[in-house]
Design a protein around this motif. Structure first.
Motif, short mmCIF file in Angstrom:
data_model
loop_
_atom_site.label_atom_id
_atom_site.label_comp_id
_atom_site.label_asym_id
_atom_site.label_seq_id
_atom_site.Cartn_x
_atom_site.Cartn_y
_atom_site.Cartn_z
N LYS A 21 1.00 -1.17 0.04
CA LYS A 21 0.02 -0.03 0.18
C LYS A 21 0.91 1.30 -0.01
CE LYS A 21 -4.15 2.05 2.16
NZ LYS A 21 -5.20 1.82 3.03
N GLU A 25 0.64 3.97 -3.02
CA GLU A 25 0.30 5.40 -2.91
C GLU A 25 1.54 6.36 -3.21
OE1 GLU A 25 -0.59 5.50 1.44
OE2 GLU A 25 -2.63 4.98 1.02
N TRP A 28 1.01 6.36 -7.05
CA TRP A 28 -0.10 6.95 -7.12
C TRP A 28 -0.18 8.65 -7.22
CZ3 TRP A 28 -4.50 5.42 -9.22
CH2 TRP A 28 -5.68 6.18 -9.26
N SER A 89 -8.28 6.81 -15.32
CA SER A 89 -7.95 6.16 -14.13
C SER A 89 -7.56 4.71 -14.28
CB SER A 89 -9.42 6.26 -13.44
OG SER A 89 -9.44 5.47 -12.24
N ILE A 93 -4.08 3.13 -12.37
CA ILE A 93 -4.04 2.25 -11.62
C ILE A 93 -3.28 1.07 -12.28
CG2 ILE A 93 -5.58 0.20 -11.02
CD1 ILE A 93 -8.12 2.23 -10.87
N LEU A 161 -9.03 -0.37 -3.61
CA LEU A 161 -9.61 -0.58 -5.03
C LEU A 161 -10.57 -1.49 -5.31
CD1 LEU A 161 -5.98 -0.65 -6.78
CD2 LEU A 161 -7.84 1.35 -7.02
N LYS A 188 -11.71 0.93 -9.88
CA LYS A 188 -11.91 1.98 -9.36
C LYS A 188 -11.25 2.34 -7.91
CE LYS A 188 -15.54 5.75 -8.78
NZ LYS A 188 -16.98 6.02 -8.78
N LYS A 189 -10.87 3.40 -7.54
CA LYS A 189 -10.54 3.74 -6.46
C LYS A 189 -11.21 4.43 -5.46
CE LYS A 189 -6.07 5.08 -3.91
NZ LYS A 189 -6.71 5.36 -2.53
N ASP A 191 -11.91 3.50 -1.89
CA ASP A 191 -11.32 3.33 -0.32
C ASP A 191 -12.45 2.84 0.42
OD1 ASP A 191 -8.92 4.33 -0.70
OD2 ASP A 191 -9.59 6.44 -1.02
#
Length: 373
Positions: A21, A25, A28, A89, A93, A161, A188-189, A191
């Motif tokens: 993660k 991040e 990202w 997107s 990703i 995701l 899709k992000k 959360d």
């Protein structure tokens, strides 16, 4: 796997996910820019086509032994279907994920007409082709594939995701017999937020998507149940010629179970294909542990799967690294060219934050079926 080994796996895998993660991040947040160009590749043949455009097999000219699958998306189509932010997107990703059972982005660039996404070439072909040839998988093979999907979903969900398009057509099998999930068009992000977009594949849609109830990662676990059923039966549990009939069956939650399904398999599918999300395995208090700890997966060595040390009972027939015979033959068509940089404003920048996708029209495809909302 014993309870002690399973507990150790949970602990070790959680540490892996935490590190992953952080890496995701950081990636990202990085500026995202094209890192190659079409002239650096030789195009060999078409591997697949769809509403998005086509996927072609390419070689990198500087290194002739490096083969890739290159997805070509026509900018005009992306704009006309109002999928610009959606596509950006998808690219971001694919560029940021790094996991053993997921396809990732190697290179990205654009020209006057197309967007190009270059990925590793997985030459074992689609799971769908192998399932069609074999009619159905035995439970041992289906269990082997399902375990990798579960690990991939745990990874994606930990990153915030939701994948939303699991099906045999989106699972590739590599030369060693392991899987790679591909196509992040609906990923899709989210959360911990809910999303309402109607997207996916009719036979694989969760009831909450059809009923516009708002959803999160629950839909991926439902699709896992559909996949496990289809791998073992050779067909999905909810099927009809008309999409609306499919939706009616899904919302009712009623399906027939083939007689050859083992008791453990029946029980697992029953617990995943729960219309009532408060009862669905994968999203209960135990999370993925409820699925991984189920009797049907008792023989799975999760650490061995993750490290690819488990020997697959089936491997695709592959003659060499450039063998593309596991993909269907397509008539080659000339690429469209233009002297003008089409839709330059819409695709001017690839290093800005991705705007959340709002509810809107999205294509839903299953082989020859297409529905829009």
């Amino acid at each position: 796997m014993s309870d002690e080994k399973l507990h150790k796996h949970y602990s070790d895998f959680e540490n892996i996910l935490k590190r992953a993660k952080k890496d995701f991040e950081l990636k990202w947040k990085e500026d995202f820019k094209p890192n190659s160009k079409l002239s650096e590749f030789s195009i060999l043949r078409t591997l697949g086509t769809g509403s998005f455009g086509r996927v072609v097999l390419v070689k990198r000219k500087s290194k002739e032994d490096e083969l890739y699958a290159m997805k070509m998306m026509e900018k005009s189509h992306v704009v006309k279907t109002r999928q610009v932010q959606h596509t950006l997107s998808e690219i971001r990703i694919m560029d940021a994920v790094r996991f053993e059972f997921l396809v990732y982005l190697e290179y990205f660039f654009k020209d006057n007409v197309y967007l190009f996404l270059v990925m590793p070439f997985i030459n074992g072909g689609e799971m769908f082709s192998h399932l069609r040839e074999m009619k159905k998988f035995d439970e041992t093979l289906a269990k082997f594939y399902a375990s990798q999907v579960i690990l991939a979903f745990e990874y994606l969900h930990f990153l915030g995701l939701v994948y939303r398009d699991l099906k045999p057509e989106n699972i590739l099998i590599d030369v060693d017999g392991y899987i790679k999930i591909t196509d992040y068009g609906f990923c899709k992000k989210v959360d911990d937020q809910r999303t309402y977009t109607l997207c996916g594949t009719p036979e694989y849609l969760a009831p909450e998507i059809i009923l516009s109830q708002g959803y999160n990662k629950s839909v991926d676990w439902w699709s896992l149940g559909i996949l496990i059923y289809e791998m073992n039966a050779g067909f999905p549990p909810f099927y009809a010629r008309e999409p609306m009939k499919i939706y009616e069956k899904i919302v009712s939650g009623r399906y027939q179970v083939p007689q050859h399904f083992s008791k453990a398999l029946r029980d697992l599918i029953h617990n995943i294909l729960q219309v009532d999300r408060s009862k669905r395995y994968g999203i209960l208090k135990g999370g993925a542990k409820d699925v991984k700890g189920h009797e049907w997966f008792k023989s799975i060595d999760w650490e061995g799967i993750l490290s690819r040390k488990v020997k697959p009972i089936y491997k695709p027939r592959v003659k060499g690294s450039d063998d593309s015979t596991n993909f269907e033959y397509y008539e080659e068509e000339p690429f469209r060219v233009s002297d003008k940089d089409e839709y330059s404003e819409e695709f001017a920048s690839f290093n800005s934050d991705i705007v959340p996708i709002q509810r809107g029209p999205n294509s839903i495809l299953r082989r020859s079926v297409a529905v829009t909302s």
